[in-house]
Design an enzyme around this catalytic site. Structure first.
Site, PDB file in Angstrom:
ATOM      1  N   ARG A   9       0.812  -1.349   0.024  1.00  0.00           N
ATOM      2  CA  ARG A   9      -0.081  -0.064  -0.007  1.00  0.00           C
ATOM      3  C   ARG A   9       0.834   1.200   0.058  1.00  0.00           C
ATOM      4  O   ARG A   9       2.103   1.155   0.239  1.00  0.00           O
ATOM      5  CB  ARG A   9      -0.831   0.155   1.297  1.00  0.00           C
ATOM      6  CG  ARG A   9      -1.930  -1.214   1.208  1.00  0.00           C
ATOM      7  CD  ARG A   9      -2.608  -1.140   2.759  1.00  0.00           C
ATOM      8  NE  ARG A   9      -3.348  -0.033   3.063  1.00  0.00           N
ATOM      9  CZ  ARG A   9      -3.386   0.310   4.106  1.00  0.00           C
ATOM     10  NH1 ARG A   9      -3.016  -0.049   5.224  1.00  0.00           N
ATOM     11  NH2 ARG A   9      -4.109   1.603   4.390  1.00  0.00           N
ATOM     12  N   SER A  11       0.539   4.212   2.007  1.00  0.00           N
ATOM     13  CA  SER A  11       0.648   5.008   3.278  1.00  0.00           C
ATOM     14  C   SER A  11       2.011   5.113   3.389  1.00  0.00           C
ATOM     15  O   SER A  11       2.859   4.169   3.345  1.00  0.00           O
ATOM     16  CB  SER A  11      -0.159   4.334   4.208  1.00  0.00           C
ATOM     17  OG  SER A  11       0.473   3.277   4.784  1.00  0.00           O
ATOM     18  N   LYS A  79      -1.617  -8.181  11.175  1.00  0.00           N
ATOM     19  CA  LYS A  79      -3.239  -8.110  11.761  1.00  0.00           C
ATOM     20  C   LYS A  79      -4.286  -7.669  10.595  1.00  0.00           C
ATOM     21  O   LYS A  79      -5.414  -7.698  10.818  1.00  0.00           O
ATOM     22  CB  LYS A  79      -3.326  -6.950  12.974  1.00  0.00           C
ATOM     23  CG  LYS A  79      -3.094  -5.348  12.341  1.00  0.00           C
ATOM     24  CD  LYS A  79      -3.296  -4.746  13.511  1.00  0.00           C
ATOM     25  CE  LYS A  79      -3.233  -3.278  13.366  1.00  0.00           C
ATOM     26  NZ  LYS A  79      -4.173  -2.725  12.676  1.00  0.00           N
ATOM     27  N   ASP A  80      -4.110  -6.899   9.334  1.00  0.00           N
ATOM     28  CA  ASP A  80      -4.848  -6.875   8.382  1.00  0.00           C
ATOM     29  C   ASP A  80      -5.232  -7.988   7.468  1.00  0.00           C
ATOM     30  O   ASP A  80      -6.348  -7.879   6.833  1.00  0.00           O
ATOM     31  CB  ASP A  80      -4.394  -5.898   7.612  1.00  0.00           C
ATOM     32  CG  ASP A  80      -4.101  -4.339   8.214  1.00  0.00           C
ATOM     33  OD1 ASP A  80      -4.867  -4.123   9.127  1.00  0.00           O
ATOM     34  OD2 ASP A  80      -3.304  -3.500   7.901  1.00  0.00           O
ATOM     35  N   THR A 127     -10.969   6.598  17.583  1.00  0.00           N
ATOM     36  CA  THR A 127     -10.587   5.327  16.991  1.00  0.00           C
ATOM     37  C   THR A 127     -11.524   4.723  16.134  1.00  0.00           C
ATOM     38  O   THR A 127     -12.583   5.127  16.257  1.00  0.00           O
ATOM     39  CB  THR A 127     -10.079   4.574  18.183  1.00  0.00           C
ATOM     40  OG1 THR A 127      -9.749   3.329  17.642  1.00  0.00           O
ATOM     41  CG2 THR A 127     -11.400   4.188  19.002  1.00  0.00           C
ATOM     42  N   SER A 129     -11.409   1.671  15.734  1.00  0.00           N
ATOM     43  CA  SER A 129     -11.451   0.187  16.073  1.00  0.00           C
ATOM     44  C   SER A 129     -12.382  -0.334  17.175  1.00  0.00           C
ATOM     45  O   SER A 129     -12.375   0.437  18.286  1.00  0.00           O
ATOM     46  CB  SER A 129      -9.993  -0.010  16.705  1.00  0.00           C
ATOM     47  OG  SER A 129      -9.977  -1.364  17.465  1.00  0.00           O
ATOM     48  N   ARG A 132     -10.813  -1.290  20.468  1.00  0.00           N
ATOM     49  CA  ARG A 132     -10.154  -0.352  21.215  1.00  0.00           C
ATOM     50  C   ARG A 132     -11.303   0.462  22.124  1.00  0.00           C
ATOM     51  O   ARG A 132     -11.007   0.845  23.284  1.00  0.00           O
ATOM     52  CB  ARG A 132      -9.549   0.511  20.431  1.00  0.00           C
ATOM     53  CG  ARG A 132      -8.112   0.230  19.914  1.00  0.00           C
ATOM     54  CD  ARG A 132      -7.298   1.248  19.294  1.00  0.00           C
ATOM     55  NE  ARG A 132      -5.990   0.721  18.641  1.00  0.00           N
ATOM     56  CZ  ARG A 132      -5.216   0.991  17.689  1.00  0.00           C
ATOM     57  NH1 ARG A 132      -6.006   1.499  16.545  1.00  0.00           N
ATOM     58  NH2 ARG A 132      -4.127   0.571  17.202  1.00  0.00           N
ATOM     59  N   ARG A 149     -10.449   7.862  11.103  1.00  0.00           N
ATOM     60  CA  ARG A 149      -9.671   7.220   9.845  1.00  0.00           C
ATOM     61  C   ARG A 149      -8.481   8.098   9.521  1.00  0.00           C
ATOM     62  O   ARG A 149      -8.164   9.193   9.818  1.00  0.00           O
ATOM     63  CB  ARG A 149     -10.863   7.073   8.509  1.00  0.00           C
ATOM     64  CG  ARG A 149     -11.827   6.236   9.082  1.00  0.00           C
ATOM     65  CD  ARG A 149     -11.580   4.632   9.137  1.00  0.00           C
ATOM     66  NE  ARG A 149     -10.875   4.477   7.681  1.00  0.00           N
ATOM     67  CZ  ARG A 149     -11.379   4.092   6.598  1.00  0.00           C
ATOM     68  NH1 ARG A 149     -12.647   3.808   6.459  1.00  0.00           N
ATOM     69  NH2 ARG A 149     -10.458   3.655   5.421  1.00  0.00           N
ATOM     70  N   ASN A 151      -4.139   7.419   7.773  1.00  0.00           N
ATOM     71  CA  ASN A 151      -2.784   6.968   7.924  1.00  0.00           C
ATOM     72  C   ASN A 151      -2.534   7.596   9.338  1.00  0.00           C
ATOM     73  O   ASN A 151      -3.097   8.490   9.854  1.00  0.00           O
ATOM     74  CB  ASN A 151      -2.039   7.128   6.992  1.00  0.00           C
ATOM     75  CG  ASN A 151      -1.659   8.596   6.574  1.00  0.00           C
ATOM     76  OD1 ASN A 151      -1.575   9.448   7.362  1.00  0.00           O
ATOM     77  ND2 ASN A 151      -1.517   8.783   5.226  1.00  0.00           N
ATOM     78  N   ARG A 155      -3.980  10.970  11.177  1.00  0.00           N
ATOM     79  CA  ARG A 155      -4.783  10.829  12.357  1.00  0.00           C
ATOM     80  C   ARG A 155      -4.179  11.628  13.700  1.00  0.00           C
ATOM     81  O   ARG A 155      -4.802  12.474  14.484  1.00  0.00           O
ATOM     82  CB  ARG A 155      -4.776   9.276  13.106  1.00  0.00           C
ATOM     83  CG  ARG A 155      -5.842   8.509  12.120  1.00  0.00           C
ATOM     84  CD  ARG A 155      -5.866   6.933  12.732  1.00  0.00           C
ATOM     85  NE  ARG A 155      -4.921   6.311  11.965  1.00  0.00           N
ATOM     86  CZ  ARG A 155      -4.543   4.857  12.357  1.00  0.00           C
ATOM     87  NH1 ARG A 155      -5.248   4.504  13.438  1.00  0.00           N
ATOM     88  NH2 ARG A 155      -3.967   4.117  11.500  1.00  0.00           N
ATOM     89  N   CYS A 244     -11.156  -8.095  11.063  1.00  0.00           N
ATOM     90  CA  CYS A 244     -10.573  -6.751  11.995  1.00  0.00           C
ATOM     91  C   CYS A 244     -11.580  -6.104  12.752  1.00  0.00           C
ATOM     92  O   CYS A 244     -11.231  -5.429  13.527  1.00  0.00           O
ATOM     93  CB  CYS A 244     -10.003  -6.027  10.875  1.00  0.00           C
ATOM     94  SG  CYS A 244      -8.592  -6.759   9.765  1.00  0.00           S
TER      95      CYS A 244
END
Length: 526
Positions: A9, A11, A79-80, A127, A129, A132, A149, A151, A155, A244
Site C-alpha cells: 500500500r 501509506s 493483523k490486516d 479510534t 477500532s 479499542r 480514519r 494513515n 490521525r 478486523c
C-alpha cells in the site's frame, strides 16, 4: 535470483514496512523494487472500517496482483490479513515482531493525571477500532469515542487540529515512522492492561506457494518465536470467525518457557469486554481452550466473595455484574495510622519511594510529604498506581505481575546504589526490600498497622478471593472452606498462606481489578 517486485500500500507506514523488507532482502543478497497498489481500505475513507463489505479490505488487491504475477511478494501488517489465504498464496516469513502495545496520545490541556489513563472526565477519543472502543469504555465509561480514519500522520494531525481530545494508535506505527509526538502527552498502554489486536506489531511476507526458491531464501528473515505466538492469536481470531472489526483483543508472549496469553472479547463495541488470562506449557490446543472459555454454555460462578469493599463503579464490579455474578465484598481487617507527623528531613535525598499497597499510598500522602522534584515512584499493581495518580503523581515503575519475586527482581535492576523509602504496614513481609542489591540504601517507614476483625461470618460463595495474608488469617481463624469452593489469592505472599494450609488456589497475572476479573472468568464451576 532475479530482481523482485514488492507490492505494498502507499501509506507512509506501509512504505516504511516495504522499504524495511527491501533492506533486509538486500542484506541477504536479493535485489528488489517497490510497487504501490491502492486497496479498498485506501480508497473508501468516509466509512467506518466495520461498514466496509467483506474481509481483507487492506490486502485483497495486493493478493490479486501476487496471484496475477505482477509482483513477487507482498508486505502486510499481519493483523490486516484474513486468517484464511487465497488458494495459491502462503505466508513465507514473519520477521521479528515490533512492540504490540498502544499509545494514547492526549492534547496536553486535556490531561488529568488523577484519572485512569490520564484523560480528563468526558474526553473525546478518536479510534475506528471496535476492539479499542470496547476496552476503552470498559476502563473509562465516562469517555466519548468517535470514529477516526486516515494513515498514522493524518490521525495525529487531526488530534493536533483539536478534532479530538485524544486518539488511540499502535505504538509500532509511531516508532517505525520515527514521529515526533513530544507536543502531546503520551500514555503507553501495556499489553496486559489494554490487549492489542491479534498479530498487532507483526509483519507478514506473502508469496505464491509455487515459489519454492523464494520461500527458502526468505527463511533468513523469519523469526520462529514471533510465528509461535502470533499464530496462537490468529487461531483464536479464526475460531471466533472474526475479522478486523470484531471487538477482539488477543496477545500471546513466551516467558520463562511458558506461553502467556490474554484475550478480550465483546459482542459489540459498546458492550463491556470479557477478559481471560491463561498460562500454558505448549501452544497445542491453546486457542481451542481459550474459545471454549468464552462459550455461553460454560457454567460460571453465581457468587464471588472478596475480602475488600468494592466500589459501585469499579471495574471488578462491572465485570462481574456483566456476567450476572453476585459480589459479596467485605474487608476482614481495619487499618490505623501509626505515624501522624512525618520527619521531612528523611525525604531530602530519597531517589525512590516504593508502595506495595493502596493503603501505603493513602497513609503516606495524608502526612503531607514535601518531596524533591527528582523523586521517582514504584508501585505493586495498577490499584496502587491509580491511588498514586489521585495525589497527582505518575509511577515510574509498576510491578504488574502477581508474583512478587518477579516484581522485586525487575525493580532491583533500576535501583543499584540509590536510596529507596518504603512506607509500609507494620506487619509487612518486606518482600521487595529483601530482593534489592546490597548497595541499595533502604529507608524503612512503618506508617500504619493492620487489625484483624473478630467473629467473621462464613461465606458460601462459589469463589473466595483474598487480598492479603492478613485477610486469610482473619477469615480462617473461625471458618473452613466449604466443599466445592474455589480460592483466588492476590499475589504469592497471600498464596503462601494457602500453601501452608494445603489449599489449591488460582493466582491472577496482575494484582489488580483487571487481573481479578480475568481470574474469576477463568474458573470452571463443577
Amino acid at each position: 535470483m532475479k530482481k523482485l517486485t514488492i507490492g505494498t500500500r502507499g501509506s507512509d507506514l506501509a512504505l516504511w514496512q516495504a522499504n524495511h523488507i527491501k533492506d533486509e532482502l538486500a542484506a541477504i543478497g536479493i535485489e528488489a523494487e517497490i510497487k504501490i497498489i491502492k486497496t479498498q481500505g485506501d480508497k473508501i475513507l468516509n466509512l467506518r472500517l466495520d461498514k466496509l463489505e467483506g474481509k481483507g479490505f487492506f490486502t485483497k488487491e495486493l493478493e490479486e496482483e501476487l496471484l496475477g504475477g505482477t509482483i513477487d511478494l507482498a508486505v502486510h501488517c499481519l493483523k490486516d490479513l484474513p486468517t484464511t489465504h487465497p488458494e495459491g498464496l502462503t505466508i513465507a516469513a514473519l520477521p521479528p515482531r515490533e512492540e504490540a502495545s498502544e499509545y494514547l496520545l492526549i492534547l496536553k490541556d486535556c490531561v488529568d493525571v488523577s484519572q485512569k489513563l490520564s484523560l480528563k472526565k468526558g474526553a473525546m477519543v478518536g479510534t475506528s477500532s471496535n476492539r479499542r472502543k470496547a476496552q476503552l469504555l470498559g476502563l473509562r465509561p465516562d469517555l466519548e469515542v468517535e470514529d477516526l480514519r486516515g494513515n498514522v500522520p493524518t490521525r495525529i494531525q487531526k488530534l493536533r487540529d483539536e478534532d479530538y481530545d485524544a486518539i488511540l494508535i499502535a505504538k509500532a506505527g509511531v516508532k517505525r515512522l520515527n514521529l515526533d509526538v513530544s507536543d502531546l502527552h503520551v500514555e503507553e498502554l501495556e499489553t496486559t492492561e489494554f490487549i492489542p489486536a491479534p498479530a498487532q506489531g507483526a509483519l507478514a511476507i506473502q508469496i505464491r506457494e509455487s515459489d519454492a526458491e523464494l520461500f527458502e531464501a526468505l527463511q533468513k528473515l523469519h523469526d520462529p518465536e514471533t510465528a509461535e505466538t502470533v499464530n496462537v492469536e490468529r487461531k483464536v481470531l479464526n475460531l471466533f470467525e472474526g475479522g478486523c472489526h470484531m471487538p477482539l483483543g488477543c496477545y500471546c508472549q513466551k516467558e520463562n518457557g511458558k506461553f502467556e496469553i490474554w484475550t478480550s472479547k465483546a459482542e459489540t463495541a459498546d458492550d463491556f469486554p470479557e477478559r481471560l488470562f491463561l498460562r500454558a506449557d505448549t501452544t497445542e490446543g491453546l486457542a481451542e481452550k481459550i474459545v471454549a472459555k468464552f462459550s455461553t454454555e460454560r457454567k460460571k460462578p453465581a457468587k464471588v466473595f472478596i475480602s475488600r469493599e468494592i466500589g459501585e463503579h469499579s471495574y471488578f464490579r462491572r465485570a462481574l455484574e456483566n456476567n450476572n455474578i453476585e459480589i459479596e465484598g467485605r474487608s476482614l481487617i481495619r487499618t490505623f495510622p501509626i505515624v501522624t507527623v512525618l520527619d521531612q528531613f528523611i525525604l531530602r535525598h530519597v531517589d525512590w519511594i516504593f508502595f506495595s499497597s493502596r493503603n501505603s499510598v493513602d497513609y503516606f500522602f495524608n502526612l503531607k510529604p514535601v518531596l524533591p522534584k527528582k523523586t521517582k515512584f514504584g508501585v505493586v499493581g495498577r490499584g496502587s498506581e491509580d491511588a498514586l495518580r489521585k495525589f497527582g503523581h505518575f509511577a515510574d515503575f509498576v510491578g504488574t505481575s502477581g508474583d512478587i519475586t518477579e516484581v522485586a527482581e525487575d525493580f532491583a535492576k533500576l535501583v543499584s546504589g540509590q536510596q529507596i523509602l518504603f512506607p509500609r504496614a507494620q506487619d509487612s513481609l518486606q518482600s521487595i526490600q529483601k530482593s534489592l542489591p546490597a548497595d541499595a540504601k533502604i529507608i524503612d517507614l512503618p506508617i500504619y498497622e493492620t487489625v484483624i476483625e473478630e467473629d467473621i461470618d462464613q461465606s458460601y460463595a462459589d469463589v473466595l478471593i483474598f487480598t492479603s495474608p492478613s485477610n486469610v488469617d482473619a477469615y480462617f481463624a473461625d471458618n473452613l472452606l466449604e466443599p466445592g469452593q474455589q480460592v483466588i489469592a492476590i499475589g504469592n505472599s497471600t498464596g503462601k498462606k494457602f500453601d501452608e494450609m494445603g489449599v489449591k488456589y488460582a493466582l491472577p497475572y496482575s494484582p489488580d481489578e483487571i487481573g481479578l476479573a480475568e481470574a474469576v472468568f477463568g474458573i470452571e464451576i463443577r
